[in-house]
Scaffold this active site. Sequence first.
Site, PDB file in Angstrom:
ATOM      1  N   SER A  12      53.607  42.831  53.875  1.00 26.06           N
ATOM      2  CA  SER A  12      54.323  44.064  53.553  1.00 26.06           C
ATOM      3  C   SER A  12      55.172  43.818  52.334  1.00 26.06           C
ATOM      4  O   SER A  12      55.547  42.675  52.047  1.00 26.06           O
ATOM      5  CB  SER A  12      55.285  44.449  54.680  1.00 26.06           C
ATOM      6  N   ASP A 192      58.736  41.772  45.686  1.00 21.33           N
ATOM      7  CA  ASP A 192      58.192  40.574  45.017  1.00 21.33           C
ATOM      8  C   ASP A 192      58.682  39.264  45.619  1.00 21.33           C
ATOM      9  O   ASP A 192      58.753  38.237  44.938  1.00 21.33           O
ATOM     10  CB  ASP A 192      58.524  40.590  43.503  1.00 21.33           C
ATOM     11  N   ARG A 193      59.075  39.310  46.899  1.00 21.76           N
ATOM     12  CA  ARG A 193      59.533  38.109  47.615  1.00 21.76           C
ATOM     13  C   ARG A 193      60.844  37.528  47.061  1.00 21.76           C
ATOM     14  O   ARG A 193      61.179  36.389  47.357  1.00 21.76           O
ATOM     15  CB  ARG A 193      58.451  37.006  47.634  1.00 21.76           C
ATOM     16  N   LEU A 194      61.573  38.321  46.274  1.00 18.07           N
ATOM     17  CA  LEU A 194      62.887  37.857  45.797  1.00 18.07           C
ATOM     18  C   LEU A 194      63.962  38.346  46.776  1.00 18.07           C
ATOM     19  O   LEU A 194      64.847  39.142  46.423  1.00 18.07           O
ATOM     20  CB  LEU A 194      63.156  38.370  44.372  1.00 18.07           C
TER      21      LEU A 194
END
Length: 214
Positions: A12, A192-194
Amino acid sequence: MQRNNNLKNMRSSYEQDQLLESNIDKNPFIQFTNWFEQVIKARIIDPNAMILATASKKGIPSARVVLLKDYDKTGFTFYTNYGSKKGKELTENPNASLLFWWKELERQIRIEGKIKKISKKESIEYFNLRPLKSRYGALASNQSEVVESREALEKKFSDLEKIFGDNPPMPENWGGYKLVPFKFEFWQGRQDRLHDRICYEKVKNDWKIYRLQP
Ligand SMILES: Cc1cc2nc3c(=O)[nH]c(=O)nc-3n(C[C@H](O)[C@H](O)[C@H](O)COP(=O)(O)O)c2cc1C
């Protein structure tokens, strides 16, 4: 077993919110309360379900879900059987961690601390608030021991009902534990997984706050 290639594509994107140093509370218990109130408002099912991780004295870990039943600035309380696997591990090793994952809000909270038993008086007060059948459930179960069959368990339950009627006593080996935290991590999923990860660590009587890389 058939291989499920879809797993590699299962992910997700987290985009709902952000957690910034400028919008957190300096006290982790207040920050917890703020998030918990938002979870209640969001009408998430079992908002107080949390994963409790314990470890034996040899360091072998185990984890399971329990329900948070109380919290204040001294700690987080849940109820269980003191003779269960978790109870035995906590006797050997009081270090434990709690984890909440509220996927609807894309948030995780990790709490680490030491566990102690709450008073018997408090445990009895909570035990007597539980639905009658749940009280019998606790009384009938030597939690985490092997049972010969489902039928044996149900027979024990109904035998106890015949003995105690509307007033089952709290089992001797049942009650509350309180986790007294020395560390919190609040995690907010980001694009963006940040992700945002803000930690609070107890240093003497203060909480040191820092951000971790995602
Ligand atoms: C949603 C949910 C809530 C649970 N709440 C509790 C709880 O509050 N106390 C408890 O002892 N077990 C609870 N359980 C059962 C535990 O996950 C676990 O099976 C049980 O405590 C035995 O664990 P142990 O053998 O590691 O001691 C819950 C399970 C689920 C899925």
